[in-house]
Scaffold this active site. Structure first.
Site, mmCIF file in Angstrom:
data_model
loop_
_atom_site.group_PDB
_atom_site.id
_atom_site.type_symbol
_atom_site.label_atom_id
_atom_site.label_comp_id
_atom_site.label_asym_id
_atom_site.label_seq_id
_atom_site.Cartn_x
_atom_site.Cartn_y
_atom_site.Cartn_z
ATOM 1 N N ARG A 164 1.526 14.700 13.314
ATOM 2 C CA ARG A 164 1.959 14.497 11.929
ATOM 3 C C ARG A 164 2.066 15.791 11.109
ATOM 4 O O ARG A 164 1.269 16.052 10.196
ATOM 5 C CB ARG A 164 1.053 13.479 11.238
ATOM 6 C CG ARG A 164 1.012 12.176 12.013
ATOM 7 C CD ARG A 164 0.285 11.094 11.290
ATOM 8 N NE ARG A 164 1.079 10.478 10.253
ATOM 9 C CZ ARG A 164 0.659 9.434 9.540
ATOM 10 N NH1 ARG A 164 -0.509 8.921 9.748
ATOM 11 N NH2 ARG A 164 1.434 8.903 8.620
ATOM 12 N N ARG A 205 -8.520 -0.168 4.999
ATOM 13 C CA ARG A 205 -7.630 0.841 4.388
ATOM 14 C C ARG A 205 -6.303 0.199 3.981
ATOM 15 O O ARG A 205 -5.638 0.689 3.069
ATOM 16 C CB ARG A 205 -7.340 1.967 5.397
ATOM 17 C CG ARG A 205 -8.486 2.938 5.580
ATOM 18 C CD ARG A 205 -8.021 4.148 6.359
ATOM 19 N NE ARG A 205 -6.691 4.510 5.945
ATOM 20 C CZ ARG A 205 -5.711 4.925 6.745
ATOM 21 N NH1 ARG A 205 -5.942 5.063 8.026
ATOM 22 N NH2 ARG A 205 -4.524 5.227 6.275
ATOM 23 N N LYS A 246 0.839 -1.212 0.000
ATOM 24 C CA LYS A 246 0.000 0.000 0.000
ATOM 25 C C LYS A 246 0.869 1.255 0.000
ATOM 26 O O LYS A 246 0.662 2.173 -0.786
ATOM 27 C CB LYS A 246 -0.901 0.013 1.240
ATOM 28 C CG LYS A 246 -1.556 1.360 1.483
ATOM 29 C CD LYS A 246 -2.391 1.381 2.733
ATOM 30 C CE LYS A 246 -1.668 1.790 3.985
ATOM 31 N NZ LYS A 246 -1.410 3.236 4.123
ATOM 32 N N ASN A 247 1.859 1.286 0.891
ATOM 33 C CA ASN A 247 2.643 2.519 1.045
ATOM 34 C C ASN A 247 3.597 2.771 -0.123
ATOM 35 O O ASN A 247 4.107 3.878 -0.268
ATOM 36 C CB ASN A 247 3.416 2.497 2.366
ATOM 37 C CG ASN A 247 2.500 2.758 3.552
ATOM 38 O OD1 ASN A 247 1.325 3.070 3.376
ATOM 39 N ND2 ASN A 247 3.027 2.626 4.759
ATOM 40 N N ASP A 265 4.885 0.769 12.078
ATOM 41 C CA ASP A 265 3.651 0.180 11.558
ATOM 42 C C ASP A 265 3.439 -1.268 12.007
ATOM 43 O O ASP A 265 2.416 -1.871 11.678
ATOM 44 C CB ASP A 265 3.620 0.260 10.020
ATOM 45 C CG ASP A 265 3.267 1.656 9.528
ATOM 46 O OD1 ASP A 265 2.938 2.517 10.365
ATOM 47 O OD2 ASP A 265 3.324 1.889 8.311
ATOM 48 N N CYS A 276 -4.048 12.910 13.149
ATOM 49 C CA CYS A 276 -4.840 11.686 13.166
ATOM 50 C C CYS A 276 -4.566 10.999 14.494
ATOM 51 O O CYS A 276 -3.772 11.506 15.300
ATOM 52 C CB CYS A 276 -4.500 10.799 11.985
ATOM 53 S SG CYS A 276 -2.835 10.198 12.007
HETATM 54 C C1 UD1 Z 1 4.709 6.868 6.255
HETATM 55 C C2 UD1 Z 1 3.743 5.722 6.136
HETATM 56 C C3 UD1 Z 1 3.210 5.322 7.509
HETATM 57 C C4 UD1 Z 1 4.358 5.037 8.467
HETATM 58 C C5 UD1 Z 1 5.349 6.195 8.486
HETATM 59 C C6 UD1 Z 1 6.606 5.894 9.291
HETATM 60 C C7 UD1 Z 1 2.750 6.076 3.951
HETATM 61 C C8 UD1 Z 1 1.532 6.395 3.166
HETATM 62 N N1 UD1 Z 1 2.633 6.137 5.289
HETATM 63 O O1 UD1 Z 1 3.986 7.995 6.763
HETATM 64 O O2 UD1 Z 1 2.419 4.150 7.348
HETATM 65 O O3 UD1 Z 1 3.845 4.859 9.769
HETATM 66 O O4 UD1 Z 1 5.778 6.508 7.139
HETATM 67 O O5 UD1 Z 1 7.222 4.764 8.814
HETATM 68 O O6 UD1 Z 1 3.771 5.731 3.411
HETATM 69 N N2 UD1 Z 1 7.484 14.354 10.595
HETATM 70 C C9 UD1 Z 1 7.805 15.646 10.886
HETATM 71 N N3 UD1 Z 1 7.670 16.569 9.889
HETATM 72 C C10 UD1 Z 1 7.267 16.241 8.635
HETATM 73 C C11 UD1 Z 1 6.973 14.905 8.357
HETATM 74 C C12 UD1 Z 1 7.093 13.975 9.353
HETATM 75 O O7 UD1 Z 1 8.171 15.990 12.006
HETATM 76 O O8 UD1 Z 1 7.177 17.126 7.777
HETATM 77 C C13 UD1 Z 1 7.603 13.335 11.661
HETATM 78 C C14 UD1 Z 1 6.317 12.578 11.908
HETATM 79 O O9 UD1 Z 1 5.440 13.291 12.748
HETATM 80 C C15 UD1 Z 1 6.847 11.317 12.518
HETATM 81 C C16 UD1 Z 1 8.157 11.078 11.761
HETATM 82 O O10 UD1 Z 1 8.504 12.340 11.221
HETATM 83 O O11 UD1 Z 1 7.142 11.541 13.881
HETATM 84 C C17 UD1 Z 1 8.064 10.064 10.647
HETATM 85 O O12 UD1 Z 1 6.928 10.334 9.846
HETATM 86 P P1 UD1 Z 1 6.903 10.093 8.277
HETATM 87 O O13 UD1 Z 1 7.999 9.157 7.887
HETATM 88 O O14 UD1 Z 1 6.840 11.397 7.578
HETATM 89 O O15 UD1 Z 1 5.512 9.388 8.082
HETATM 90 P P2 UD1 Z 1 4.665 9.426 6.755
HETATM 91 O O16 UD1 Z 1 5.596 9.551 5.601
HETATM 92 O O17 UD1 Z 1 3.544 10.408 6.897
#
Ligand code: UD1
Length: 419
Positions: A120, A398, A22-23, A306, A115
């Site tokens: 996030r 999902r 999915k991701n 995850d 969420c």
């Molecule tokens: C993706 C995955 C999700 C998984 C996560 C971490 C998808 C669709 N989703 O989510 O299933 O749980 O990676 O492996 O691929 N952060 C910041 N600033 C930002 C972005 C992120 O501080 O601009 C923080 C987040 O709050 C979190 C950490 O970085 O604490 C990692 O998040 P991130 O890797 O960005 O998660 P996603 O890419 O949203």
């Protein structure tokens, strides 16, 4: 609305096949926005989230058709505005930001909001595209980005909680059509980023180093259509490993990349589960009493956040004390309360959960709260004595393709019922 009913205590046996990731699918589908030429993506899982991304592509001018496990995307991208209605239902939608900016030199994408797993933020996505020369303003819940020209540069993308998967994806995609060379440092190394880099290269991009913390993107003038097969879903595979472990069963998991779940296999082995790996197949054997194991989640190749909730469900039924610390989403503990309703003894202390494993859980009505927390409740329900009813299973849909059907194939007593 439907609920999932589980008669617990059955051993699992037989084989299951892992679906496409999915991701990996979500950013690969978003990357098709970078070209007006047709793209064909294979091994796409039929899930609520992939259908949401297909709808989002259509809202941006594309034709996107799901045929079996194949998505055919064609027609020009005509809009740079990603609407609140679609982005708010799925945070992964935010990965259209980079491709839209690259294609139109402007993008307006709704802020995805928080969420249940935490706040996030999107500051790293914004920092990355600003590095490429985009001007940003946030207004009325939308992030608006504009650039006369995107120019390659050095971008340090590490954040408070380490690398970001989707920020890396967005900056990579934006950089493919920038002038010159972009270096993304402290990039996410997750296999889903590798899939995206491979797909971008199949479209004519010049991405190097994806899968390492330093990605180099040499900008090109335009991208063409491409055909690509999505890799297997490592989180789905890992969830089935934990189901076998929790029910003391032997199962064979096919069609996965075992190197993607090494952190999990290492930890379940430490708990007493054995596994044999051959090519794209892993055989899990869980017979004896397991030992408690403590762990901390980290970005890849560390233990994935995850799979944290699902591992906690296993530890909840493993006598002894274990500690699970969350270093990626520090508030991702919503599943504790529901597991405790099934007889688990878990308490939270800061970024950690202390689990006093019990001999067995008992079935109960519980509520799914997010995707992976729901999978943890399924694991608990399979291992528990008696009947568990999991409400709000749309969360599960999902991210897990035909989970009830796959589990029935393994001999579990699981079915869906109307609420
Ligand atoms: C993706 C995955 C999700 C998984 C996560 C971490 C998808 C669709 N989703 O989510 O299933 O749980 O990676 O492996 O691929 N952060 C910041 N600033 C930002 C972005 C992120 O501080 O601009 C923080 C987040 O709050 C979190 C950490 O970085 O604490 C990692 O998040 P991130 O890797 O960005 O998660 P996603 O890419 O949203």
């Amino acid at each position: 609305m439907e609920k999932l009913v589980i008669e617990g205590g059955q051993k699992l046996r037989g084989e299951i096949s892992v679906s496409g990731s999915k991701n990996a699918t979500l950013p690969v589908l978003a990357a098709t926005l970078l070209t007006d030429k047709p793209c064909v993506i294979h091994n796409v899982p039929r899930l609520r989230d992939t259908l949401t991304m297909i709808k989002l592509l259509r809202s941006l001018g594309k034709s996107a058709v799901l045929e079996g496990d194949k998505v055919i995307v064609s027609k020009p991208t005509t809009s740079y505005v990603a609407d609140y209605k679609l982005v708010s239902t799925m945070r992964g939608s935010f990965c259209v930001f980079g491709p839209l900016l690259a294609k139109f030199r402007q993008a307006s994408v709704s802020l995805p909001g928080g969420c249940v797993i935490g706040i996030r933020p999107v500051d790293l996505h914004i920092k990355g595209v600003m590095g490429l020369g985009a001007k940003i303003h946030v207004e009325s819940g939308y992030v608006h980005a504009k650039a006369n020209k995107l120019k390659g540069t050095y971008i340090y993308l590490g954040g408070t909680f380490g690398s970001s998967v989707l920020a890396t994806a967005n900056v990579m995609m934006a950089a493919t059509l920038a002038s010159g060379v972009t270096i993304i440092d402290s990039a996410a190394c997750e296999p889903e980023v590798v899939d995206l880099g491979n797909f971008l290269n199949a479209m004519g991009a010049e991405v190097m180093g994806h899968g390492t913390p330093q990605i180099t993107v040499r900008g090109v003038k335009s991208l063409h259509g491409a055909e690509y097969k999505i890799g297997p879903d490592r989180i789905e595979a890992g969830t089935y490993v934990l189901m076998a472990a929790a029910t003391k069963s032997d199962i064979t998991i096919k069609n996965l990349n075992p190197t993607h779940i090494m952190a999990l296999l290492h930890h379940v082995q430490e708990a007493g589960v054995s596994y044999k790996q051959k090519g794209h197949t892993v055989k899990i054997t869980s017979r004896k009493n397991l030992k408690p194991v403590s762990l901390t989640t980290y970005p890849y190749p560390g233990f994935p956040t995850d799979l944290q909730a699902q591992f906690m469900a296993l530890m909840a039924t493993t006598p002894g004390v274990s500690v699970i610390t969350e270093k990626v989403f520090p508030d991702r503990f919503i599943h504790i309360a529901e597991l405790n309703r099934m007889g688990a003894k878990i308490r939270r202390e800061g970024y950690s959960a202390i689990i006093e494993g019990v001999k067995s859980l008992y079935g109960a009505p519980v509520m799914a709260s997010d995707l992976r927390a729901s999978a943890a409740l399924v694991i608990a329900g399979l291992a528990a004595k008696g009947r568990t009813e999991i409400h709000r299973i749309y969360h599960l849909e999902r991210g897990y393709e035909n989970m009830d059907e796959k589990l029935r194939g393994l001999g579990a007593k699981v079915w869906k019922e109307k609420e």
